[in-house]
Write a protein that holds these residues in place. Structure first.
Motif, PDB file in Angstrom:
ATOM      1  N   LEU A   1       0.827  -1.210   0.000  1.00  0.00           N
ATOM      2  CA  LEU A   1       0.000   0.000   0.000  1.00  0.00           C
ATOM      3  C   LEU A   1       0.861   1.259   0.000  1.00  0.00           C
ATOM      4  CD1 LEU A   1      -2.850  -1.011   2.481  1.00  0.00           C
ATOM      5  CD2 LEU A   1      -2.924  -0.944  -0.007  1.00  0.00           C
ATOM      6  N   ILE A   2       1.991   1.230   0.705  1.00  0.00           N
ATOM      7  CA  ILE A   2       2.892   2.383   0.718  1.00  0.00           C
ATOM      8  C   ILE A   2       3.500   2.586  -0.660  1.00  0.00           C
ATOM      9  CG2 ILE A   2       5.067   3.270   1.655  1.00  0.00           C
ATOM     10  CD1 ILE A   2       4.250   1.868   4.311  1.00  0.00           C
ATOM     11  N   LYS A   3       3.894   1.484  -1.290  1.00  0.00           N
ATOM     12  CA  LYS A   3       4.457   1.562  -2.638  1.00  0.00           C
ATOM     13  C   LYS A   3       3.420   2.089  -3.629  1.00  0.00           C
ATOM     14  CE  LYS A   3       7.063  -1.136  -5.918  1.00  0.00           C
ATOM     15  NZ  LYS A   3       8.379  -1.621  -5.952  1.00  0.00           N
ATOM     16  N   ASP A   4       2.167   1.658  -3.474  1.00  0.00           N
ATOM     17  CA  ASP A   4       1.069   2.137  -4.314  1.00  0.00           C
ATOM     18  C   ASP A   4       0.859   3.643  -4.128  1.00  0.00           C
ATOM     19  OD1 ASP A   4      -1.161   1.879  -6.082  1.00  0.00           O
ATOM     20  OD2 ASP A   4      -2.503   1.886  -4.339  1.00  0.00           O
ATOM     21  N   SER A   5       0.927   4.094  -2.884  1.00  0.00           N
ATOM     22  CA  SER A   5       0.733   5.519  -2.586  1.00  0.00           C
ATOM     23  C   SER A   5       1.822   6.383  -3.206  1.00  0.00           C
ATOM     24  CB  SER A   5       0.728   5.748  -1.075  1.00  0.00           C
ATOM     25  OG  SER A   5      -0.284   5.008  -0.467  1.00  0.00           O
ATOM     26  N   LEU A   6       3.052   5.877  -3.209  1.00  0.00           N
ATOM     27  CA  LEU A   6       4.198   6.662  -3.682  1.00  0.00           C
ATOM     28  C   LEU A   6       4.521   6.442  -5.166  1.00  0.00           C
ATOM     29  CD1 LEU A   6       6.546   6.228  -0.604  1.00  0.00           C
ATOM     30  CD2 LEU A   6       5.202   8.231  -1.219  1.00  0.00           C
ATOM     31  N   GLN A   7       3.628   5.797  -5.889  1.00  0.00           N
ATOM     32  CA  GLN A   7       3.870   5.498  -7.298  1.00  0.00           C
ATOM     33  C   GLN A   7       4.148   6.739  -8.163  1.00  0.00           C
ATOM     34  OE1 GLN A   7       0.846   2.932  -8.813  1.00  0.00           O
ATOM     35  NE2 GLN A   7       2.133   2.155 -10.443  1.00  0.00           N
ATOM     36  N   PRO A   8       3.443   7.869  -7.977  1.00  0.00           N
ATOM     37  CA  PRO A   8       3.766   9.051  -8.789  1.00  0.00           C
ATOM     38  C   PRO A   8       5.213   9.528  -8.610  1.00  0.00           C
ATOM     39  CG  PRO A   8       1.666   9.362  -7.704  1.00  0.00           C
ATOM     40  CD  PRO A   8       2.256   8.106  -7.159  1.00  0.00           C
ATOM     41  N   LEU A   9       5.731   9.468  -7.385  1.00  0.00           N
ATOM     42  CA  LEU A   9       7.112   9.869  -7.126  1.00  0.00           C
ATOM     43  C   LEU A   9       8.089   8.896  -7.775  1.00  0.00           C
ATOM     44  CD1 LEU A   9       6.873  10.865  -3.372  1.00  0.00           C
ATOM     45  CD2 LEU A   9       6.993  12.389  -5.318  1.00  0.00           C
TER      46      LEU A   9
ATOM     47  N   PRO B   1       2.687  15.187 -18.580  1.00  0.00           N
ATOM     48  CA  PRO B   1       2.647  14.138 -19.613  1.00  0.00           C
ATOM     49  C   PRO B   1       3.084  12.761 -19.105  1.00  0.00           C
ATOM     50  CG  PRO B   1       3.809  16.081 -20.414  1.00  0.00           C
ATOM     51  CD  PRO B   1       3.530  16.303 -18.974  1.00  0.00           C
ATOM     52  N   LYS B   2       4.123  12.742 -18.261  1.00  0.00           N
ATOM     53  CA  LYS B   2       4.623  11.474 -17.719  1.00  0.00           C
ATOM     54  C   LYS B   2       3.583  10.802 -16.828  1.00  0.00           C
ATOM     55  CE  LYS B   2       9.481  10.544 -17.097  1.00  0.00           C
ATOM     56  NZ  LYS B   2      10.693  10.850 -16.384  1.00  0.00           N
ATOM     57  N   LEU B   3       2.955  11.595 -15.940  1.00  0.00           N
ATOM     58  CA  LEU B   3       1.958  11.043 -15.025  1.00  0.00           C
ATOM     59  C   LEU B   3       0.682  10.655 -15.765  1.00  0.00           C
ATOM     60  CD1 LEU B   3       2.398  13.462 -12.001  1.00  0.00           C
ATOM     61  CD2 LEU B   3       3.073  11.080 -12.106  1.00  0.00           C
ATOM     62  N   LYS B   4       0.307  11.438 -16.760  1.00  0.00           N
ATOM     63  CA  LYS B   4      -0.901  11.155 -17.546  1.00  0.00           C
ATOM     64  C   LYS B   4      -0.753   9.836 -18.298  1.00  0.00           C
ATOM     65  CE  LYS B   4      -4.789  12.658 -19.563  1.00  0.00           C
ATOM     66  NZ  LYS B   4      -6.025  12.680 -18.826  1.00  0.00           N
ATOM     67  N   LYS B   5       0.435   9.616 -18.867  1.00  0.00           N
ATOM     68  CA  LYS B   5       0.702   8.395 -19.622  1.00  0.00           C
ATOM     69  C   LYS B   5       0.578   7.146 -18.741  1.00  0.00           C
ATOM     70  CE  LYS B   5       4.480   6.266 -21.535  1.00  0.00           C
ATOM     71  NZ  LYS B   5       5.841   6.267 -21.255  1.00  0.00           N
ATOM     72  N   GLU B   6       0.981   7.267 -17.492  1.00  0.00           N
ATOM     73  CA  GLU B   6       0.920   6.137 -16.554  1.00  0.00           C
ATOM     74  C   GLU B   6      -0.450   5.992 -15.887  1.00  0.00           C
ATOM     75  OE1 GLU B   6       3.317   3.887 -15.997  1.00  0.00           O
ATOM     76  OE2 GLU B   6       4.604   4.853 -17.473  1.00  0.00           O
ATOM     77  N   GLY B   7      -1.386   6.916 -16.156  1.00  0.00           N
ATOM     78  CA  GLY B   7      -2.734   6.824 -15.590  1.00  0.00           C
ATOM     79  C   GLY B   7      -2.853   7.295 -14.158  1.00  0.00           C
ATOM     80  N   MET B   8      -1.938   8.136 -13.711  1.00  0.00           N
ATOM     81  CA  MET B   8      -1.944   8.606 -12.324  1.00  0.00           C
ATOM     82  C   MET B   8      -2.942   9.745 -12.088  1.00  0.00           C
ATOM     83  SD  MET B   8       0.242   6.905 -10.523  1.00  0.00           S
ATOM     84  CE  MET B   8       0.034   5.413 -11.432  1.00  0.00           C
ATOM     85  N   LEU B   9      -3.426  10.377 -13.150  1.00  0.00           N
ATOM     86  CA  LEU B   9      -4.292  11.542 -12.993  1.00  0.00           C
ATOM     87  C   LEU B   9      -5.769  11.212 -13.160  1.00  0.00           C
ATOM     88  CD1 LEU B   9      -2.133  14.087 -14.975  1.00  0.00           C
ATOM     89  CD2 LEU B   9      -2.147  13.624 -12.545  1.00  0.00           C
ATOM     90  N   THR B  10      -6.070   9.939 -13.384  1.00  0.00           N
ATOM     91  CA  THR B  10      -7.451   9.522 -13.594  1.00  0.00           C
ATOM     92  C   THR B  10      -8.046   9.058 -12.273  1.00  0.00           C
ATOM     93  OG1 THR B  10      -6.788   8.752 -15.764  1.00  0.00           O
ATOM     94  CG2 THR B  10      -8.931   8.037 -14.981  1.00  0.00           C
ATOM     95  N   ARG B  11      -9.199   9.617 -11.933  1.00  0.00           N
ATOM     96  CA  ARG B  11      -9.881   9.206 -10.717  1.00  0.00           C
ATOM     97  C   ARG B  11     -10.598   7.896 -11.002  1.00  0.00           C
ATOM     98  NH1 ARG B  11     -13.899   7.886  -7.430  1.00  0.00           N
ATOM     99  NH2 ARG B  11     -14.526   9.203  -5.716  1.00  0.00           N
ATOM    100  N   ASP B  12     -10.370   6.885 -10.152  1.00  0.00           N
ATOM    101  CA  ASP B  12     -11.015   5.590 -10.324  1.00  0.00           C
ATOM    102  C   ASP B  12     -12.472   5.719  -9.879  1.00  0.00           C
ATOM    103  OD1 ASP B  12     -11.699   2.949 -10.545  1.00  0.00           O
ATOM    104  OD2 ASP B  12      -9.947   2.185  -9.484  1.00  0.00           O
TER     105      ASP B  12
END
Length: 132
Positions: free
Chosen positions: A46-54, A98-109
């Motif tokens: 869960l910690i790794k999931d939380s810090l994925q954008p970094l 662009p980097k975060l968008k490509k990885e899907g970090m900006l999309t609300r589930d």
């Protein structure tokens, strides 16, 4: 007059959890509800999931993160924190988008719990069928 620290804020939501994230430049301190992240989330996944954008931006120990999160369970809260961190990072620099968008970090589930229907035990589970 004291020099003011610049802080960036981001709001993240997932299921029924809401996370208000504040990031500032620092040494990589990660607090959730005024407690250490390892103490609060208890799971390395869960910690790794939380810090994925970094992790995506390769800036793991460059930011101090302070999170206020409420509602839902730990997995939902981790997802809300991840979105909040990503939004706060974009506020700090538009070049990250662009980097975060490509990885899907900006999309609300948008997946949430389905409501219970009348005549059923849960949303889709029905009563046991008896032939005799």
């Amino acid at each position: 007059m004291a020099k003011q620290e610049i802080v960036y804020r981001g709001l993240g939501r997932r299921k029924s959890s809401t996370a208000r994230v504040i990031i500032k430049t620092g040494s990589g301190k990660f607090l959730i509800n005024k407690r250490e992240a390892k103490e609060y989330l208890r799971s390395d996944i869960l910690i790794k999931d939380s810090l994925q954008p970094l992790e995506i931006l390769e800036s793991m120990n460059q930011w101090d993160i302070n999170v206020n999160v409420k509602g839902g369970g730990l997995a939902g809260q981790a997802g809300a924190i991840r979105l909040g961190i990503a939004r706060a990072l974009i506020e700090s620099s538009i070049d990250y988008r662009p980097k975060l968008k490509k990885e899907g970090m900006l999309t609300r589930d948008a997946r949430i719990k389905e409501r219970k229907k009348p005549g059923l035990r849960k949303a889709r589970k029905s009563r046991q069928f008896s032939k005799r």
